[in-house]
Design an enzyme around this catalytic site. Sequence first.
Site, PDB file in Angstrom:
ATOM      1  N   ASP A  54      -2.895  -4.984  -9.083  1.00 23.59           N
ATOM      2  CA  ASP A  54      -2.448  -4.852  -7.696  1.00 23.59           C
ATOM      3  C   ASP A  54      -3.542  -4.291  -6.781  1.00 23.59           C
ATOM      4  O   ASP A  54      -4.120  -3.235  -7.051  1.00 23.59           O
ATOM      5  CB  ASP A  54      -1.233  -3.931  -7.658  1.00 23.59           C
ATOM      6  CG  ASP A  54      -0.451  -4.046  -6.361  1.00 23.59           C
ATOM      7  OD1 ASP A  54      -1.071  -4.024  -5.292  1.00 23.59           O
ATOM      8  OD2 ASP A  54       0.780  -4.164  -6.428  1.00 23.59           O
TER       9      ASP A  54
ATOM     10  N   SER B   2      -0.970  -7.691  -2.433  1.00 23.16           N
ATOM     11  CA  SER B   2       0.286  -7.623  -3.175  1.00 23.16           C
ATOM     12  C   SER B   2       1.316  -8.567  -2.568  1.00 23.16           C
ATOM     13  O   SER B   2       1.090  -9.766  -2.497  1.00 23.16           O
ATOM     14  CB  SER B   2       0.781  -6.173  -3.234  1.00 23.16           C
ATOM     15  OG  SER B   2       1.787  -6.014  -4.190  1.00 23.16           O
TER      16      SER B   2
END
Length: 734
Positions: free
Chosen positions: A213, A67
């Site tokens: 993610d 991320s």
Amino acid sequence: MLRLATAAALACALLATAPAHAQQPAPARPSVGLVLGGGGARGGAHLGVLEVLEELRVPVDCIAGTSMGALVGGAFAAGVTPAEMREKIAATDWKSMFDDSASRELQNLRRRTLDDRFFSGLEFGVTEDGLRYREGAIAGEKIKLFFGDLVRADLGERNIDQLPLPLTLIATDIVSGERIAMRSGNLTSAMRASMSVPGAIAPVTRDGHKLVDGGLVDNVPIQEVRDRCNAQVVIAINVGSPLLTGTQVLGAVSVVSQMVNLLTEQNVSRSLALLTPRDIYMRPELGDITAMDFAKQLDAAAIGRAAALAQADKLRTLSVSPEEYAAWRARIRASPPPQPPVIDQVVVADTRYVNPHELRTNVAQQEGERLDSKRLAEDLLLIYSRGDLQTLDYSVLSERDKTILRLVPVEKGWGPNYLRFGLNLATDFRFDSAFNLRALYRRTWLNAYGGEWLTTGQVGTDQVFATEFYQPVDLRQIWFVRPYVAAESHKRNLYFNGERLAEYRVPDYYGGFDIGANLGIYGQARVGWQERKASAHLETGAPVLPDAQARTSAFIADVAIDQFDMAFFPSRGYKADINYYDARRVSSGEPFAKLQGNAQGALTLGGIVLRPYLEAGKNTSGQLQLPDLFPLGGLGRLSAFAPGQILTEEYILGALRVEYRLLEPIPLIGLSVVAGVNLERAHVKNPVTEPTLKGNIDSYGFYLGATSALGPLYLGWSGTQDRRGRLFLFIGTP
């Protein structure tokens, strides 16, 4: 003698072995793996840690990131220094980063008009399989362009497997739930995939996987650096959001957030179990900095720096000499060419319905000239803002002796036909209220020039059905023609001394043909001919005016300019519109003509926004009939009076709004709240209704305004000197 001989032999042995011990090499530096965890804006702490590693001359042998850690780790592995990252973060408008479109004043007027009346967030694709919806609140177009600028993708394609440091970025396959470790392929698409928050940012399709993610499966990927470079020492930074307390889990949004946090914490716990006493673990105390506080990333960097300095003694055991560190840094930081490359050829990837030649025409980059990456990003954002594409990317490739700029448009999977909705609700909490629900069906790219067919329907207080064909006649879509037909039915209340005496229904049928030009990003001009049939029929109340019906043939001219940064609560810019209607033939009565125009602006001084407004209308010849009279009253048009309470043939209206922003727009959500006061004055000449309201009329009041999922919301009160004030509520789009 024997003892002397033995002593001499021992002495010789010691002398012989002493040099051997002195020449033994120093212990080899352990391999070091750097792990940068995910945490949204809290990942700014990584920047402070990297700065300390540089100051202490601690090189690393491989990096793994998830991320926000993928963004920082990818940039660092690509040779971007912490100082350069800090500069980029400070210079970036993070409020607009999570709005894929170009700023509103850079979009064409047609797009702005559609967005102002129909919610772009409620756009559905109309396909053979039924209605489809987009996969995320945003597509991440600006984020991707930011990544490309950060790692200097304009100087050439950056692939993970070609970087000087082994790098792994973690993502999640949203279809299978599989953990995907990206160790090769395009760097910026991997960074973008690892940061795709489910539901907020659209997934990235890469190597047959639909990726979101990586924090869902491996937010602090410690095992990855063990595998990647056999890391003997791991430096791991965990910036994940802490779990919410019982008092913080109150609504649906907080429940979903807590659920994601729980999933993340579980995989983080498994990763942290892999740490050994030799490893260095940091969890900066980021306090109330949330994953969405992107404006506080440099604050997080300061906290990350403090956390790293607290571990300085352990980090120094991994440091190397200045010469060794300089050599390592030089290997990581490949020297970029002194100038951008000269582009020999521009190619556009294949498309399904968008005309690639039209797309190329709207990109200013010329072959034989050096790449202007800033202008290219602006052009791509403007093209993307038209609403046809899911993503629009570029790459710079070298093939033999040529440098090729490759544009990669990916059309919306749910296009090219769309359905949108809009509504509005207004009330004065007395007897004036209105409700309208509308829908727009839009078919795009009916031909190579970008022809569109739009059909609008509305039910409620005002009934509307309209359809038009918008046809650009050049590839740059400057000139256009627009045939249209419409049928409308409006309610007009007639007042006397503030009392509603009658309600008329005004059916209006018209059709016409426009020829126009888009004035770049500023506005639009058009002229046309219109055939119209309008009438007015008493529905309830006293017959204040006789029923009327007329057919007209009219010449129409209109020029509109719009450079507001926001449609409803602008903080800067200007807007103007002037319309001329010349009824050359009228079936009942004499020909007439009317001219109406307005100009307004927005100027921010400190925390205050000043919004001056000026509007005027006049019949330039003949006498106007009921459907053509100018209405005054309602929000922003003498707010102390009911909508359309004053009908007149001539007026001038001036107003000033003073607004204070109570809540700045929130990234992704876009919510903002303002408090304002409004001062309005009109000069009315010869009103047809409310005959006593002529000359100067004042209105003043205050309001709260907010953006919402349904459009702008206004709640306030307005009064005037000699009449009772009015509360008003409006929510929706005009």
